[in-house]
Write an enzyme that holds these catalytic residues in place. Structure first.
Site, PDB file in Angstrom:
ATOM      1  N   SER A  43       0.772  -1.122   0.346  1.00 29.07           N
ATOM      2  CA  SER A  43      -0.078  -0.091   0.493  1.00 29.07           C
ATOM      3  C   SER A  43       0.755   1.896   0.522  1.00 29.07           C
ATOM      4  CB  SER A  43      -1.043  -0.088   1.201  1.00 29.07           C
ATOM      5  OG  SER A  43      -0.118  -0.133   2.480  1.00 29.07           O
ATOM      6  N   THR A  94      -1.548   4.128   3.760  1.00 25.46           N
ATOM      7  CA  THR A  94      -0.561   5.167   3.944  1.00 25.46           C
ATOM      8  C   THR A  94      -0.052   4.084   5.022  1.00 25.46           C
ATOM      9  OG1 THR A  94      -3.136   6.476   4.267  1.00 25.46           O
ATOM     10  CG2 THR A  94      -0.402   7.292   5.071  1.00 25.46           C
ATOM     11  N   THR A 127       1.584   6.861   0.333  1.00 23.15           N
ATOM     12  CA  THR A 127       1.137   6.582  -0.127  1.00 23.15           C
ATOM     13  C   THR A 127       1.137   5.931  -1.430  1.00 23.15           C
ATOM     14  OG1 THR A 127      -1.106   5.018  -0.010  1.00 23.15           O
ATOM     15  CG2 THR A 127      -0.747   7.749  -0.213  1.00 23.15           C
ATOM     16  N   ARG A 141      -7.593   9.961  -8.776  1.00 19.16           N
ATOM     17  CA  ARG A 141      -8.249  10.299  -7.734  1.00 19.16           C
ATOM     18  C   ARG A 141      -6.721  10.630  -6.166  1.00 19.16           C
ATOM     19  NH1 ARG A 141      -6.738   7.461  -2.232  1.00 19.16           N
ATOM     20  NH2 ARG A 141      -8.473   7.465  -0.993  1.00 19.16           N
ATOM     21  N   VAL A 142      -6.872  11.486  -5.562  1.00 19.34           N
ATOM     22  CA  VAL A 142      -6.604  11.781  -4.173  1.00 19.34           C
ATOM     23  C   VAL A 142      -6.851  11.005  -3.242  1.00 19.34           C
ATOM     24  CG1 VAL A 142      -5.044  13.722  -3.650  1.00 19.34           C
ATOM     25  CG2 VAL A 142      -5.121  13.542  -5.582  1.00 19.34           C
ATOM     26  N   GLY A 143      -6.367  10.533  -2.213  1.00 19.11           N
ATOM     27  CA  GLY A 143      -7.059  10.522  -1.128  1.00 19.11           C
ATOM     28  C   GLY A 143      -6.833  11.646   0.148  1.00 19.11           C
ATOM     29  N   ASP A 144      -6.492  11.055   1.436  1.00 16.72           N
ATOM     30  CA  ASP A 144      -6.810  11.972   2.824  1.00 16.72           C
ATOM     31  C   ASP A 144      -5.358  12.355   2.924  1.00 16.72           C
ATOM     32  OD1 ASP A 144      -6.472   9.365   2.959  1.00 16.72           O
ATOM     33  OD2 ASP A 144      -6.787   9.769   5.736  1.00 16.72           O
ATOM     34  N   THR A 170      -5.067   7.488   8.925  1.00 16.16           N
ATOM     35  CA  THR A 170      -4.566   6.521   7.448  1.00 16.16           C
ATOM     36  C   THR A 170      -6.573   4.751   7.442  1.00 16.16           C
ATOM     37  OG1 THR A 170      -3.860   3.974   7.407  1.00 16.16           O
ATOM     38  CG2 THR A 170      -4.288   4.670  10.318  1.00 16.16           C
ATOM     39  N   GLY A 171      -6.705   5.262   6.773  1.00 19.25           N
ATOM     40  CA  GLY A 171      -7.721   4.591   6.525  1.00 19.25           C
ATOM     41  C   GLY A 171      -8.897   4.695   4.928  1.00 19.25           C
ATOM     42  N   ASP A 172      -9.673   4.862   5.297  1.00 15.70           N
ATOM     43  CA  ASP A 172     -10.448   5.594   3.921  1.00 15.70           C
ATOM     44  C   ASP A 172     -10.705   6.819   3.745  1.00 15.70           C
ATOM     45  OD1 ASP A 172     -12.558   6.194   2.008  1.00 15.70           O
ATOM     46  OD2 ASP A 172     -14.397   4.739   3.313  1.00 15.70           O
ATOM     47  N   GLY A 173     -10.124   7.013   2.855  1.00 13.18           N
ATOM     48  CA  GLY A 173      -9.020   8.684   2.708  1.00 13.18           C
ATOM     49  C   GLY A 173     -10.454   9.201   2.004  1.00 13.18           C
TER      50      GLY A 173
END
Length: 337
Positions: free
Chosen positions: A65, A197, A215, A225-228, A248-251
């Site tokens: 990841s 992450t 990450t 797509r860009v997460g947190d 960390t997790g579902d960004g």
């Protein structure tokens, strides 16, 4: 007298906590923790510690990841996100959707130290990286191509599309907008094996704080797509006058609530790190009860805590802690709620 000393020590250093310096990172990434701690102990700055810890995970492809060769998007490409924050100056460097450069955290630090900007994205971030001396190379591996191939054979399941045709729960794209909009449930995508992450927070003996993340994002994500992780206050946050945190997790869900920023501000207001972490998680949980996520926190004295949301795939969250009391990284855990 002995009892008095013990009592005083327990008041100053409650069980499970420590004084500065301290380095924490998400998940049981022990090698990254060791490198970060050794860097700090050998005279490196908190920024050096954060960068080197994240960089090792990029090389080791922590859990698939972080770094190259993991989390291929809908086209099979691996792209990287990273950020680093200086808690003294409040400077931040970040990259998102970075292509063909393995050392994302290094490029993020270059953004912070070699430009007046905060974040660079996509192909332009790659050009910047090459100009700064980073080597462009293919991030695809046999493993990532196999993941992508199997996904295509399985009718592109899972994916992160909604309100499109053909039906994304049954078919691959290309997709077009459907005539109607419907509410969708994303909880089926929560996956403990897609930690998405490494987050590191560090405080040195003098109270300087830094935080960072790296990450390769979400497997089978929509391209771009860009997460947190690279978002200031979402993936991580550091303020030497208050503390530091990393999530960390579902960004896609967590970034809407800036949990790292919230936790640091709660510590500034006097909350202990564990309470700050729990409150940040509770804020998200109120709207998304089944979200997959966790957060680590440390305040200006070096005391630390963590919290996570309890879901079927996550009942306990593991993280690493390094302090001068042990001088080697310790694996810690917290029960989710």
């Amino acid at each position: 007298m002995t009892l008095l000393l013990v009592s005083t020590f327990m008041l100053l250093f409650p069980l499970g906590e420590a004084a500065r310096p301290v380095v924490l990172n998400t998940w049981p990434f022990k090698n990254a923790a060791a490198v970060a701690w050794d860097t700090l102990q050998s005279g490196g700055s908190v920024l050096d510690a954060v960068e080197k810890g994240c960089a090792l995970c990029e090389v080791e492809q922590c859990d698939g990841s972080v770094g190259y060769g993991g989390s291929p998007d809908e086209t099979g490409e691996t792209t990287l996100d990273a950020m680093i924050m200086n808690g003294d100056t409040m400077e931040v460097g970040a990259v998102a959707n970075l292509r063909r450069i393995k050392n994302a955290i290094g490029v993020a630090r270059a953004v912070m130290e070699r430009t007046e900007q905060t974040m660079l994205v996509g192909e332009s971030a790659t050009v910047f990286a090459e100009n700064m001396g980073f080597i462009a190379e293919d991030l695809t591996t046999t493993k990532s191509m196999n993941i992508f191939s199997q996904w295509l054979k399985g009718n592109c399941q899972p994916n992160y599309r909604k309100n499109v045709v053909p039906d994304p729960s049954k078919s691959c794209g290309p997709y077009k907008p459907s005539a109607t909009l419907k509410q969708s449930n994303r909880t089926q995508h929560a996956n403990p094996n897609s930690h998405d992450t490494i987050g590191i927070i560090a405080l040195d003996q003098d109270g300087h704080a830094a935080a960072g993340t790296s990450t390769n994002g979400l497997t089978h994500k929509v391209p771009g797509r860009v997460g947190d992780s690279p978002i200031t206050g979402a993936g991580a946050y550091a303020d030497s006058s208050a503390g530091a945190a990393a999530a960390t997790g579902d960004g896609d869900v967590m970034m809407r609530f800036l949990p790292s920023y919230l936790a640091v501000e709660l510590m500034r207001a006097g909350a202990d790190p564990s309470t700050a972490c729990e409150t940040a998680i509770s804020r998200i949980k109120r709207h998304y009860p089944q979200f997959f996520g966790a957060i680590i926190c440390a305040n200006t004295t070096g005391h630390y805590g963590a919290a996570c949301n309890k879901v079927p795939t996550l009942s306990q969250f593991h993280y690493m802690v390094s302090t001068s009391e042990t001088d080697t990284p310790l694996l810690k855990s917290v029960d989710c709620f």
